[in-house]
Scaffold this motif. Structure first.
Motif, mmCIF file in Angstrom:
data_model
loop_
_atom_site.group_PDB
_atom_site.id
_atom_site.type_symbol
_atom_site.label_atom_id
_atom_site.label_comp_id
_atom_site.label_asym_id
_atom_site.label_seq_id
_atom_site.Cartn_x
_atom_site.Cartn_y
_atom_site.Cartn_z
ATOM 1 N N PHE A 22 -30.431 20.300 30.488
ATOM 2 C CA PHE A 22 -30.112 19.130 29.685
ATOM 3 C C PHE A 22 -29.317 19.504 28.432
ATOM 4 C CE2 PHE A 22 -31.185 16.335 26.127
ATOM 5 C CZ PHE A 22 -30.741 15.114 26.620
ATOM 6 N N TYR A 23 -29.845 20.433 27.633
ATOM 7 C CA TYR A 23 -29.159 20.795 26.387
ATOM 8 C C TYR A 23 -27.856 21.539 26.653
ATOM 9 C CZ TYR A 23 -33.185 19.086 23.882
ATOM 10 O OH TYR A 23 -34.166 18.274 23.375
ATOM 11 N N GLY A 24 -27.808 22.294 27.727
ATOM 12 C CA GLY A 24 -26.567 22.965 28.111
ATOM 13 C C GLY A 24 -25.475 21.969 28.452
ATOM 14 N N GLU A 25 -25.824 20.963 29.270
ATOM 15 C CA GLU A 25 -24.839 19.937 29.649
ATOM 16 C C GLU A 25 -24.478 19.044 28.474
ATOM 17 O OE1 GLU A 25 -26.168 17.752 33.081
ATOM 18 O OE2 GLU A 25 -26.252 19.559 34.329
ATOM 19 N N LEU A 26 -25.480 18.642 27.677
ATOM 20 C CA LEU A 26 -25.234 17.711 26.582
ATOM 21 C C LEU A 26 -24.442 18.337 25.451
ATOM 22 C CD1 LEU A 26 -25.812 14.840 25.498
ATOM 23 C CD2 LEU A 26 -27.897 15.795 24.466
ATOM 24 N N PHE A 27 -24.820 19.538 25.040
ATOM 25 C CA PHE A 27 -24.227 20.150 23.849
ATOM 26 C C PHE A 27 -23.402 21.402 24.133
ATOM 27 C CE2 PHE A 27 -28.201 18.313 21.788
ATOM 28 C CZ PHE A 27 -27.552 17.181 21.322
ATOM 29 N N GLY A 28 -23.357 21.875 25.375
ATOM 30 C CA GLY A 28 -22.622 23.086 25.702
ATOM 31 C C GLY A 28 -23.336 24.362 25.292
ATOM 32 N N TRP A 29 -24.643 24.288 25.028
ATOM 33 C CA TRP A 29 -25.402 25.468 24.635
ATOM 34 C C TRP A 29 -25.621 26.391 25.824
ATOM 35 C CZ3 TRP A 29 -30.024 22.839 21.668
ATOM 36 C CH2 TRP A 29 -29.539 22.210 20.519
ATOM 37 N N THR A 30 -25.569 27.686 25.564
ATOM 38 C CA THR A 30 -25.934 28.681 26.568
ATOM 39 C C THR A 30 -27.194 29.378 26.091
ATOM 40 O OG1 THR A 30 -24.524 30.345 25.530
ATOM 41 C CG2 THR A 30 -23.547 29.047 27.324
ATOM 42 N N PHE A 31 -27.965 29.925 27.017
ATOM 43 C CA PHE A 31 -29.262 30.507 26.696
ATOM 44 C C PHE A 31 -29.368 31.916 27.261
ATOM 45 C CE2 PHE A 31 -29.754 25.991 26.579
ATOM 46 C CZ PHE A 31 -30.640 25.760 25.543
ATOM 47 N N GLU A 32 -30.156 32.748 26.575
ATOM 48 C CA GLU A 32 -30.447 34.107 27.029
ATOM 49 C C GLU A 32 -31.962 34.281 27.052
ATOM 50 O OE1 GLU A 32 -30.267 38.565 25.162
ATOM 51 O OE2 GLU A 32 -28.579 37.232 24.733
ATOM 52 N N GLU A 33 -32.492 34.719 28.184
ATOM 53 C CA GLU A 33 -33.936 34.932 28.308
ATOM 54 C C GLU A 33 -34.346 36.121 27.458
ATOM 55 O OE1 GLU A 33 -37.513 34.428 28.697
ATOM 56 O OE2 GLU A 33 -36.532 33.176 30.215
ATOM 57 N N GLN A 34 -35.348 35.922 26.587
ATOM 58 C CA GLN A 34 -35.873 37.020 25.775
ATOM 59 C C GLN A 34 -37.394 37.093 25.856
ATOM 60 O OE1 GLN A 34 -34.266 36.982 21.794
ATOM 61 N NE2 GLN A 34 -32.215 37.398 22.528
ATOM 62 N N GLY A 35 -37.975 36.330 26.765
ATOM 63 C CA GLY A 35 -39.424 36.340 26.929
ATOM 64 C C GLY A 35 -39.849 37.297 28.016
ATOM 65 N N THR A 36 -40.943 36.930 28.655
ATOM 66 C CA THR A 36 -41.493 37.737 29.745
ATOM 67 C C THR A 36 -41.555 36.873 30.999
ATOM 68 O OG1 THR A 36 -43.776 37.053 29.321
ATOM 69 C CG2 THR A 36 -42.960 38.975 28.093
ATOM 70 N N PRO A 37 -41.781 37.467 32.159
ATOM 71 C CA PRO A 37 -41.922 36.652 33.373
ATOM 72 C C PRO A 37 -43.071 35.636 33.260
ATOM 73 C CG PRO A 37 -41.564 38.932 33.971
ATOM 74 C CD PRO A 37 -41.758 38.897 32.471
ATOM 75 N N GLU A 38 -44.109 35.995 32.517
ATOM 76 C CA GLU A 38 -45.244 35.088 32.362
ATOM 77 C C GLU A 38 -44.988 34.008 31.316
ATOM 78 O OE1 GLU A 38 -45.690 38.557 31.725
ATOM 79 O OE2 GLU A 38 -45.974 38.847 33.868
ATOM 80 N N ARG A 39 -44.146 34.303 30.325
ATOM 81 C CA ARG A 39 -43.929 33.361 29.223
ATOM 82 C C ARG A 39 -42.456 33.383 28.828
ATOM 83 N NH1 ARG A 39 -47.222 29.383 27.789
ATOM 84 N NH2 ARG A 39 -48.954 30.741 27.407
ATOM 85 N N SER A 40 -41.692 32.489 29.428
ATOM 86 C CA SER A 40 -40.258 32.425 29.176
ATOM 87 C C SER A 40 -39.969 31.982 27.741
ATOM 88 C CB SER A 40 -39.630 31.425 30.162
ATOM 89 O OG SER A 40 -38.268 31.231 29.870
#
Length: 123
Positions: A22-40
């Motif tokens: 949603f936020y990627g499409e709406l605002f063009g934001w990109t994200f990078e995973e920095q959590g763990t497999p258990e807690r994104s």
């Protein structure tokens, strides 16, 4: 007295993939995973040079969905005491993560949820 900047936001959700889309499409934001497999925890630069950064935290249903801002402070515990003295309430007492970031969640006197944090030393 100096002013305190708002330097982070967080969106807690039990549907992080949908929030990221949603936020990627709406605002063009990109994200990078920095959590763990258990807690994104997906971090975004959001507004680039003009905005603040933030992240999407996967609650895995352990907390209600929310969106809050964080103000960066010099001392989280002291800020919590000041907030209580001014009529606020501490929801999540000061705690530190494994990287040294210290944070707390508070309510203002009118019931609005917000956070404060101190970055890790040297960060």
């Amino acid at each position: 007295m100096s002013t305190t900047p708002v330097t982070w936001f967080e969106i807690g959700t039990d549907r992080p993939d949908e929030a990221q889309r949603f936020y990627g499409e709406l605002f063009g934001w990109t994200f990078e995973e920095q959590g763990t497999p258990e807690r994104s925890y997906r971090v975004t630069g959001a507004g680039g040079d003009e905005g603040i950064a933030g992240g999407i935290w996967a609650t895995n249903g352990a907390a209600p969905n929310y969106a809050i801002f964080y103000a960066q402070v010099a001392d989280v515990a002291q800020t919590c005491r000041q907030a209580e003295a001014a009529g606020g309430k501490v929801l999540v007492p000061p705690r530190s993560n494994d990287k040294g970031l210290t944070f707390a969640h508070l309510l203002d006197p009118t019931g609005n949820h917000f956070g404060v944090f101190t970055p890790p030393a040297g960060g």
